[in-house]
Design a protein around this motif. Structure first.
Motif, PDB file in Angstrom:
ATOM      1  N   PHE A 126       0.859  -1.182   0.000  1.00 11.54           N
ATOM      2  CA  PHE A 126       0.000   0.000   0.000  1.00 11.54           C
ATOM      3  C   PHE A 126       0.891   1.226   0.000  1.00 11.54           C
ATOM      4  N   ILE A 162      -2.735  -7.501   7.190  1.00 13.39           N
ATOM      5  CA  ILE A 162      -3.962  -7.287   7.954  1.00 13.39           C
ATOM      6  C   ILE A 162      -4.676  -8.620   8.144  1.00 13.39           C
ATOM      7  N   THR A 199      -7.528 -11.142   8.168  1.00 14.37           N
ATOM      8  CA  THR A 199      -8.697 -11.127   7.290  1.00 14.37           C
ATOM      9  C   THR A 199      -9.425 -12.461   7.350  1.00 14.37           C
ATOM     10  N   SER A 218     -12.793   0.016   2.471  1.00 15.04           N
ATOM     11  CA  SER A 218     -11.542  -0.447   3.049  1.00 15.04           C
ATOM     12  C   SER A 218     -10.370  -0.187   2.106  1.00 15.04           C
ATOM     13  N   ARG A 219      -9.306   0.406   2.632  1.00 17.59           N
ATOM     14  CA  ARG A 219      -8.126   0.651   1.791  1.00 17.59           C
ATOM     15  C   ARG A 219      -7.533  -0.670   1.324  1.00 17.59           C
ATOM     16  N   MET A 220      -7.611  -1.708   2.194  1.00 16.14           N
ATOM     17  CA  MET A 220      -7.084  -3.007   1.794  1.00 16.14           C
ATOM     18  C   MET A 220      -7.852  -3.551   0.594  1.00 16.14           C
ATOM     19  N   ILE A 271      -5.988  -4.298  -3.039  1.00 14.66           N
ATOM     20  CA  ILE A 271      -5.625  -5.650  -3.469  1.00 14.66           C
ATOM     21  C   ILE A 271      -6.330  -6.115  -4.730  1.00 14.66           C
ATOM     22  N   VAL A 291      -0.839 -10.289  -4.141  1.00 16.55           N
ATOM     23  CA  VAL A 291      -1.014 -10.405  -2.703  1.00 16.55           C
ATOM     24  C   VAL A 291      -0.489 -11.753  -2.230  1.00 16.55           C
TER      25      VAL A 291
END
Length: 166
Positions: free
Chosen positions: A5, A12, A14, A31-33, A37, A42
């Motif tokens: 990121f 994180i 998940t 969500s930034r994630m 992704i 990833v």
């Protein structure tokens, strides 16, 4: 979930579930994630710690575990498939619960991003058994062996607003 990121590595925790030959990941569309992704490289890593391995020397202490890393580029799951896959997730964790819950709304589905990561590239590693140490160390007068780790559900703790029994 490990990803980059803004040029920096991020990991994180998940929730995920397996659907045939893919892993499904869900999160908020905000969500930034989840934004970062989609279509990007990833790594999903899962480790189950089975026990701590104590040896006769500090050098040979270890852990028993099962682990897997899955690599790839997650893609968005089609909107028409999303409700069914989320139901599968809930049913896998709590069989029969989906039917007892308030139905999912169109707004909730729109606020949820569901991504699919194919199981095309993965690496697994397992360590089990007693200490792996030289024979000369085995006579040292210290305890050696495995301390098994056991995960179990505790007593249910109902929400103060719950009107049904667990």
């Amino acid at each position: 979930m490990g990803f980059a990121f803004e040029g920096r590595p991020v990991v994180i925790p998940t929730l995920y579930w397996r659907d045939a030959d893919r892993i499904l990941l869900h999160g908020s569309t905000a969500s930034r994630m989840m934004r970062a992704i989609e279509g990007a490289e990833v790594c999903v890593s899962v480790t189950h710690l089975d026990g701590l391995v104590l040896a006769h020397s500090a050098f040979h202490h270890s852990a028993n575990y099962r682990s897997v890393c899955v690599f790839g580029c997650p893609q968005v799951v089609a909107a028409e498939e999303q409700r069914d896959r989320l139901r599968d997730f809930m049913q896998g964790l709590f069989p029969g619960r989906w039917e007892t819950l308030r139905p999912v709304t169109a707004r909730e589905l729109k606020a949820t991003r569901l991504l699919s990561l194919p199981l095309d590239e993965a690496s697994a590693k397992i360590r089990r058994g007693p200490p792996d140490e030289p024979g000369k160390d085995r006579n040292w007068p210290a305890w050696a062996g495995v301390l098994p780790l056991i995960t179990a559900f505790g007593a249910p703790a109902p929400d103060e607003h719950s009107q049904a029994s667990g």
